[in-house]
Design a protein around this motif. Structure first.
Motif, PDB file in Angstrom:
ATOM      1  N   ASP A 122      -2.555  13.360  -1.781  1.00  0.00           N
ATOM      2  CA  ASP A 122      -2.247  13.243  -0.358  1.00  0.00           C
ATOM      3  C   ASP A 122      -2.265  11.774   0.040  1.00  0.00           C
ATOM      4  O   ASP A 122      -3.304  11.110  -0.022  1.00  0.00           O
ATOM      5  CB  ASP A 122      -3.287  14.031   0.447  1.00  0.00           C
ATOM      6  CG  ASP A 122      -2.960  14.114   1.918  1.00  0.00           C
ATOM      7  OD1 ASP A 122      -2.106  13.340   2.403  1.00  0.00           O
ATOM      8  OD2 ASP A 122      -3.575  14.964   2.593  1.00  0.00           O
ATOM      9  N   ARG A 123      -1.110  11.245   0.444  1.00  0.00           N
ATOM     10  CA  ARG A 123      -1.005   9.833   0.802  1.00  0.00           C
ATOM     11  C   ARG A 123      -1.768   9.462   2.067  1.00  0.00           C
ATOM     12  O   ARG A 123      -1.898   8.287   2.386  1.00  0.00           O
ATOM     13  CB  ARG A 123       0.464   9.434   0.974  1.00  0.00           C
ATOM     14  CG  ARG A 123       1.139   9.197  -0.352  1.00  0.00           C
ATOM     15  CD  ARG A 123       2.437   8.479  -0.137  1.00  0.00           C
ATOM     16  NE  ARG A 123       3.540   9.417  -0.220  1.00  0.00           N
ATOM     17  CZ  ARG A 123       4.789   9.098   0.007  1.00  0.00           C
ATOM     18  NH1 ARG A 123       5.110   7.888   0.355  1.00  0.00           N
ATOM     19  NH2 ARG A 123       5.731  10.009  -0.091  1.00  0.00           N
ATOM     20  N   ARG A 124      -2.275  10.450   2.795  1.00  0.00           N
ATOM     21  CA  ARG A 124      -3.086  10.128   3.972  1.00  0.00           C
ATOM     22  C   ARG A 124      -4.447   9.583   3.563  1.00  0.00           C
ATOM     23  O   ARG A 124      -5.121   8.926   4.346  1.00  0.00           O
ATOM     24  CB  ARG A 124      -3.249  11.367   4.854  1.00  0.00           C
ATOM     25  CG  ARG A 124      -1.930  11.812   5.485  1.00  0.00           C
ATOM     26  CD  ARG A 124      -2.095  13.084   6.244  1.00  0.00           C
ATOM     27  NE  ARG A 124      -2.408  14.166   5.310  1.00  0.00           N
ATOM     28  CZ  ARG A 124      -2.550  15.438   5.657  1.00  0.00           C
ATOM     29  NH1 ARG A 124      -2.417  15.805   6.921  1.00  0.00           N
ATOM     30  NH2 ARG A 124      -2.808  16.356   4.752  1.00  0.00           N
ATOM     31  N   HIS A 125      -4.853   9.827   2.293  1.00  0.00           N
ATOM     32  CA  HIS A 125      -6.120   9.271   1.797  1.00  0.00           C
ATOM     33  C   HIS A 125      -5.900   7.813   1.431  1.00  0.00           C
ATOM     34  O   HIS A 125      -4.773   7.379   1.207  1.00  0.00           O
ATOM     35  CB  HIS A 125      -6.602  10.047   0.575  1.00  0.00           C
ATOM     36  CG  HIS A 125      -6.968  11.462   0.886  1.00  0.00           C
ATOM     37  ND1 HIS A 125      -7.282  12.367  -0.082  1.00  0.00           N
ATOM     38  CD2 HIS A 125      -7.059  12.136   2.056  1.00  0.00           C
ATOM     39  CE1 HIS A 125      -7.556  13.532   0.477  1.00  0.00           C
ATOM     40  NE2 HIS A 125      -7.427  13.418   1.776  1.00  0.00           N
ATOM     41  N   ASN A 126      -6.992   7.077   1.301  1.00  0.00           N
ATOM     42  CA  ASN A 126      -6.828   5.684   0.909  1.00  0.00           C
ATOM     43  C   ASN A 126      -6.500   5.605  -0.585  1.00  0.00           C
ATOM     44  O   ASN A 126      -6.700   6.555  -1.347  1.00  0.00           O
ATOM     45  CB  ASN A 126      -8.049   4.824   1.298  1.00  0.00           C
ATOM     46  CG  ASN A 126      -9.273   5.134   0.481  1.00  0.00           C
ATOM     47  OD1 ASN A 126      -9.224   5.253  -0.737  1.00  0.00           O
ATOM     48  ND2 ASN A 126     -10.412   5.249   1.152  1.00  0.00           N
ATOM     49  N   ALA A 127      -5.967   4.456  -0.996  1.00  0.00           N
ATOM     50  CA  ALA A 127      -5.491   4.285  -2.369  1.00  0.00           C
ATOM     51  C   ALA A 127      -6.623   4.474  -3.389  1.00  0.00           C
ATOM     52  O   ALA A 127      -6.403   5.048  -4.456  1.00  0.00           O
ATOM     53  CB  ALA A 127      -4.844   2.916  -2.528  1.00  0.00           C
ATOM     54  N   ARG A 128      -7.814   4.012  -3.092  1.00  0.00           N
ATOM     55  CA  ARG A 128      -8.956   4.168  -4.016  1.00  0.00           C
ATOM     56  C   ARG A 128      -9.267   5.643  -4.275  1.00  0.00           C
ATOM     57  O   ARG A 128      -9.500   6.046  -5.402  1.00  0.00           O
ATOM     58  CB  ARG A 128     -10.208   3.517  -3.452  1.00  0.00           C
ATOM     59  CG  ARG A 128     -10.329   2.090  -3.669  1.00  0.00           C
ATOM     60  CD  ARG A 128     -10.830   1.749  -5.055  1.00  0.00           C
ATOM     61  NE  ARG A 128     -10.650   0.318  -5.168  1.00  0.00           N
ATOM     62  CZ  ARG A 128     -10.340  -0.301  -6.267  1.00  0.00           C
ATOM     63  NH1 ARG A 128     -10.197   0.359  -7.380  1.00  0.00           N
ATOM     64  NH2 ARG A 128     -10.169  -1.585  -6.284  1.00  0.00           N
ATOM     65  N   ASP A 129      -9.291   6.436  -3.200  1.00  0.00           N
ATOM     66  CA  ASP A 129      -9.578   7.863  -3.349  1.00  0.00           C
ATOM     67  C   ASP A 129      -8.472   8.568  -4.140  1.00  0.00           C
ATOM     68  O   ASP A 129      -8.742   9.428  -4.982  1.00  0.00           O
ATOM     69  CB  ASP A 129      -9.750   8.539  -1.988  1.00  0.00           C
ATOM     70  CG  ASP A 129     -11.021   8.094  -1.272  1.00  0.00           C
ATOM     71  OD1 ASP A 129     -11.917   7.522  -1.942  1.00  0.00           O
ATOM     72  OD2 ASP A 129     -11.117   8.308  -0.048  1.00  0.00           O
ATOM     73  N   MET A 130      -7.216   8.194  -3.860  1.00  0.00           N
ATOM     74  CA  MET A 130      -6.101   8.786  -4.603  1.00  0.00           C
ATOM     75  C   MET A 130      -6.214   8.438  -6.087  1.00  0.00           C
ATOM     76  O   MET A 130      -6.017   9.283  -6.955  1.00  0.00           O
ATOM     77  CB  MET A 130      -4.762   8.284  -4.055  1.00  0.00           C
ATOM     78  CG  MET A 130      -4.412   8.833  -2.687  1.00  0.00           C
ATOM     79  SD  MET A 130      -2.886   8.109  -2.029  1.00  0.00           S
ATOM     80  CE  MET A 130      -1.658   8.809  -3.125  1.00  0.00           C
ATOM     81  N   GLU A 189       0.836  -1.203   0.000  1.00  0.00           N
ATOM     82  CA  GLU A 189       0.000   0.000   0.000  1.00  0.00           C
ATOM     83  C   GLU A 189       0.873   1.256   0.000  1.00  0.00           C
ATOM     84  O   GLU A 189       0.626   2.195  -0.761  1.00  0.00           O
ATOM     85  CB  GLU A 189      -0.928   0.013   1.208  1.00  0.00           C
ATOM     86  CG  GLU A 189      -1.827   1.241   1.253  1.00  0.00           C
ATOM     87  CD  GLU A 189      -2.716   1.282   2.485  1.00  0.00           C
ATOM     88  OE1 GLU A 189      -3.676   2.069   2.473  1.00  0.00           O
ATOM     89  OE2 GLU A 189      -2.453   0.537   3.452  1.00  0.00           O
ATOM     90  N   LYS A 190       1.921   1.282   0.816  1.00  0.00           N
ATOM     91  CA  LYS A 190       2.817   2.439   0.857  1.00  0.00           C
ATOM     92  C   LYS A 190       3.472   2.662  -0.501  1.00  0.00           C
ATOM     93  O   LYS A 190       3.573   3.798  -0.979  1.00  0.00           O
ATOM     94  CB  LYS A 190       3.897   2.254   1.931  1.00  0.00           C
ATOM     95  CG  LYS A 190       3.389   2.387   3.335  1.00  0.00           C
ATOM     96  CD  LYS A 190       4.502   2.121   4.341  1.00  0.00           C
ATOM     97  CE  LYS A 190       3.966   2.085   5.761  1.00  0.00           C
ATOM     98  NZ  LYS A 190       4.997   1.710   6.731  1.00  0.00           N
ATOM     99  N   SER A 191       3.926   1.584  -1.120  1.00  0.00           N
ATOM    100  CA  SER A 191       4.586   1.691  -2.419  1.00  0.00           C
ATOM    101  C   SER A 191       3.634   2.208  -3.497  1.00  0.00           C
ATOM    102  O   SER A 191       3.991   3.080  -4.287  1.00  0.00           O
ATOM    103  CB  SER A 191       5.144   0.333  -2.855  1.00  0.00           C
ATOM    104  OG  SER A 191       6.162  -0.078  -1.997  1.00  0.00           O
ATOM    105  N   ILE A 192       2.439   1.683  -3.519  1.00  0.00           N
ATOM    106  CA  ILE A 192       1.459   2.092  -4.535  1.00  0.00           C
ATOM    107  C   ILE A 192       1.070   3.552  -4.344  1.00  0.00           C
ATOM    108  O   ILE A 192       0.983   4.313  -5.306  1.00  0.00           O
ATOM    109  CB  ILE A 192       0.230   1.165  -4.509  1.00  0.00           C
ATOM    110  CG1 ILE A 192       0.629  -0.214  -5.049  1.00  0.00           C
ATOM    111  CG2 ILE A 192      -0.930   1.752  -5.310  1.00  0.00           C
ATOM    112  CD1 ILE A 192      -0.428  -1.273  -4.875  1.00  0.00           C
ATOM    113  N   LYS A 193       0.877   3.962  -3.106  1.00  0.00           N
ATOM    114  CA  LYS A 193       0.535   5.368  -2.841  1.00  0.00           C
ATOM    115  C   LYS A 193       1.677   6.289  -3.258  1.00  0.00           C
ATOM    116  O   LYS A 193       1.440   7.354  -3.837  1.00  0.00           O
ATOM    117  CB  LYS A 193       0.196   5.568  -1.366  1.00  0.00           C
ATOM    118  CG  LYS A 193      -1.166   5.042  -0.975  1.00  0.00           C
ATOM    119  CD  LYS A 193      -1.424   5.315   0.506  1.00  0.00           C
ATOM    120  CE  LYS A 193      -2.825   5.011   0.913  1.00  0.00           C
ATOM    121  NZ  LYS A 193      -3.074   5.400   2.316  1.00  0.00           N
ATOM    122  N   ALA A 194       2.914   5.890  -2.998  1.00  0.00           N
ATOM    123  CA  ALA A 194       4.065   6.704  -3.401  1.00  0.00           C
ATOM    124  C   ALA A 194       4.136   6.815  -4.926  1.00  0.00           C
ATOM    125  O   ALA A 194       4.415   7.892  -5.466  1.00  0.00           O
ATOM    126  CB  ALA A 194       5.353   6.114  -2.846  1.00  0.00           C
TER     127      ALA A 194
END
Length: 117
Positions: free
Chosen positions: A41-49, A22-27
């Motif tokens: 903003d990586r504080r949001h979940n991956a779907r929202d991003m 999850e961290k890698s995908i968000k980055a």
């Protein structure tokens, strides 16, 4: 009892791997967003991003993307190749020329001075 210590350890390892993924995908999405001019903003979940990035890309001009299968290269009009296999770019490279021609004005840089690609 059917639950074993190995099962619990396996579950804990899967949770750690999922968190790392999850961290890698968000980055990666954050980097991709910056390439397209949007700050995620990586504080949001991956779907929202993902939704925010896709919405932005619908309205933005197409550019190179980590999300596309093939990046759209930006062509260098001065990039050229010589018979000896030398590949480089310089002003006037889009015109037929030879580095053996007499030079008028400023001397032509040596092909060894060019960065090869």
């Amino acid at each position: 009892m059917y639950v074993t210590e190995a099962m619990i350890q396996s579950m804990e390892e899967m949770n750690r791997n999922a968190a790392d993924m999850e961290k890698s995908i968000k980055a990666m999405m954050e980097t991709e967003g910056r390439m397209h001019g949007v700050e995620l903003d990586r504080r949001h979940n991956a779907r929202d991003m993902w939704a925010q990035l896709m919405e932005h890309m619908k309205t933005a001009a197409p550019t190179s993307s980590m999300l596309t299968e093939v990046a759209m290269p930006i062509a260098d009009p001065n990039m050229h190749w010589h018979d000896d296999g030398m590949e480089h770019s310089h002003e006037g490279g889009d015109m037929t020329h030879s580095h053996d021609e007499p030079v008028t004005g400023a001397p032509m840089p040596s092909p060894a001075d060019h960065q090869q690609t």
